[in-house]
Design a protein around this motif. Structure first.
Motif, short mmCIF file in Angstrom:
data_model
loop_
_atom_site.label_atom_id
_atom_site.label_comp_id
_atom_site.label_asym_id
_atom_site.label_seq_id
_atom_site.Cartn_x
_atom_site.Cartn_y
_atom_site.Cartn_z
N ASP A 6 1.00 -1.37 0.37
CA ASP A 6 0.17 -0.36 -0.45
C ASP A 6 0.98 1.27 0.29
O ASP A 6 1.09 1.78 1.02
CB ASP A 6 -0.72 -0.18 0.89
N THR A 26 -1.03 -0.81 -3.97
CA THR A 26 -2.36 -0.15 -4.62
C THR A 26 -1.83 1.41 -3.95
O THR A 26 -1.06 1.66 -3.27
CB THR A 26 -3.12 -0.32 -3.12
N ASN A 28 -3.38 5.57 -3.93
CA ASN A 28 -4.53 6.20 -3.76
C ASN A 28 -3.74 8.31 -3.60
O ASN A 28 -2.65 7.99 -3.45
CB ASN A 28 -5.39 6.38 -2.25
N LYS A 87 -9.69 2.46 -9.13
CA LYS A 87 -10.53 2.99 -7.88
C LYS A 87 -11.68 3.64 -7.98
O LYS A 87 -11.86 5.27 -8.45
CB LYS A 87 -9.38 3.29 -6.90
N PHE A 133 -12.42 -0.80 5.05
CA PHE A 133 -11.29 0.04 5.37
C PHE A 133 -10.99 -0.06 6.73
O PHE A 133 -12.22 0.76 7.51
CB PHE A 133 -11.35 1.56 5.23
N ARG A 136 -10.02 3.00 9.21
CA ARG A 136 -10.48 3.39 9.55
C ARG A 136 -11.01 3.49 10.33
O ARG A 136 -11.95 4.23 10.42
CB ARG A 136 -10.69 4.21 8.45
N ALA A 167 -7.75 -3.24 3.23
CA ALA A 167 -7.05 -1.91 3.11
C ALA A 167 -7.15 -1.38 5.18
O ALA A 167 -8.00 -1.71 5.42
CB ALA A 167 -7.78 -1.29 2.60
N SER A 168 -6.38 -0.09 4.63
CA SER A 168 -6.39 0.47 5.42
C SER A 168 -5.41 -0.04 7.02
O SER A 168 -6.10 0.13 7.94
CB SER A 168 -7.77 1.25 5.88
N ARG A 170 -3.26 -1.25 9.93
CA ARG A 170 -2.19 -0.91 10.46
C ARG A 170 -1.19 -1.15 11.13
O ARG A 170 -0.22 -0.36 11.98
CB ARG A 170 -3.22 0.32 11.61
N THR A 187 -3.46 -5.91 2.44
CA THR A 187 -3.27 -4.55 1.53
C THR A 187 -1.75 -3.86 2.66
O THR A 187 -2.89 -2.88 3.29
CB THR A 187 -3.16 -3.52 -0.12
C1 E4P Z 1 -5.30 1.52 -0.04
O1 E4P Z 1 -6.48 1.38 -0.85
C2 E4P Z 1 -6.46 1.85 0.84
O2 E4P Z 1 -6.69 4.00 -0.21
C3 E4P Z 1 -5.69 2.74 1.96
O3 E4P Z 1 -5.51 1.27 2.02
C4 E4P Z 1 -6.32 3.32 2.71
O4 E4P Z 1 -5.09 3.43 4.03
P1 E4P Z 1 -5.71 4.70 5.17
O5 E4P Z 1 -6.52 4.55 6.01
O6 E4P Z 1 -3.98 3.97 6.24
O7 E4P Z 1 -5.06 6.26 4.41
#
Ligand code: E4P
Length: 219
Positions: A6, A26, A28, A87, A133, A136, A167-168, A170, A187
């Motif tokens: 990511d 990935t 963004n 995306k 996500f 988040r 995704a997202s 941590r 990711t």
């Molecule tokens: C990947 O596709 C996402 O855009 C990404 O994992 C978002 O991560 P974040 O919440 O740490 O910004």
């Protein structure tokens, strides 16, 4: 479970490719901005470079929020390289764009997914990947990984072929939980990838084996 990286950072991707564990990338707009990229043409060059380094899916995100803009941008993004995936956000307009684009054979990663219902709508519209996500969601006091587990279970029950791309992420425990939930892909930021590799007992063990071998060679 497959692992994607990511990031939009070329050095991180290069290192991860050398380690041989990632099968996609990935990106963004925020990750691109972190690399000083703020123009579509520069984003294109970066994504094309990444697409040459990694043969699996490389996600690049649309900036537009209106239907026409999203569709035009996604078509353009998909033309950058054969393995580039567009995306599109999980909004009503986004689902409409996903339906149009998937009918044209363009692969979509449905992003900014925060609920099971959004995942079901995206899958029915034709998303190739859905990205819940987790970080988040956790930040807001929700159980992000429960959303992932529910999506995986429901997709299995109805034979939905959309891949669940967590995704997202941590921290390394998110990866373990994603794998246990049956997600197809996680990711991970480069930092999490290095954390996944590290264990203090491995370091101690390597040092002890080397020391014992050295001592034995002296006698
Ligand atoms: C990947 O596709 C996402 O855009 C990404 O994992 C978002 O991560 P974040 O919440 O740490 O910004």
């Amino acid at each position: 479970m497959e692992l994607f990286l990511d990031t939009a950072n070329l050095d991180e991707i290069r290192q991860a490719v050398r380690i041989g564990v990632i099968s996609g990338v990935t990106t963004n707009p925020s990750l691109a901005a972190k690399e000083g990229i703020g123009q579509l043409r520069v984003y294109q060059q970066q994504v094309q470079e990444i697409a040459q380094m990694v043969s699996g899916p490389i996600s690049a995100e649309v900036i537009s929020t209106d239907y026409e803009g999203m569709v035009l941008e996604a078509r353009e993004i998909a033309s950058w390289a054969p393995n580039v995936v567009a995306k599109i956000p999980s909004t009503m307009t986004g689902f409409e764009a996903i339906a149009t684009l998937s009918r044209e054979g363009i692969k979509i990663n449905q992003t900014l997914c925060f609920s099971v219902n959004q995942a079901i709508l995206g899958a029915r519209a034709g998303s190739a990947f859905v990205s819940p996500f987790v970080g988040r969601l956790d930040d807001e006091g929700h159980d992000g990984m429960q959303v992932v587990a529910d999506i995986v279970e429901i997709f299995k029950r109805y034979n939905i072929t959309t891949k669940v791309l967590v995704a997202s992420i941590r921290h390394p425990l998110h990866c373990v939980a994603a794998a246990k939930a049956g997600a197809h892909i996680a990711t991970v930021p480069f930092k999490v990838l290095t954390q996944m590799a590290h264990h203090p007992l491995t370091d101690v063990g390597v040092a002890r084996f080397a020391e014992d071998w050295k001592n034995a060679a002296r006698v």
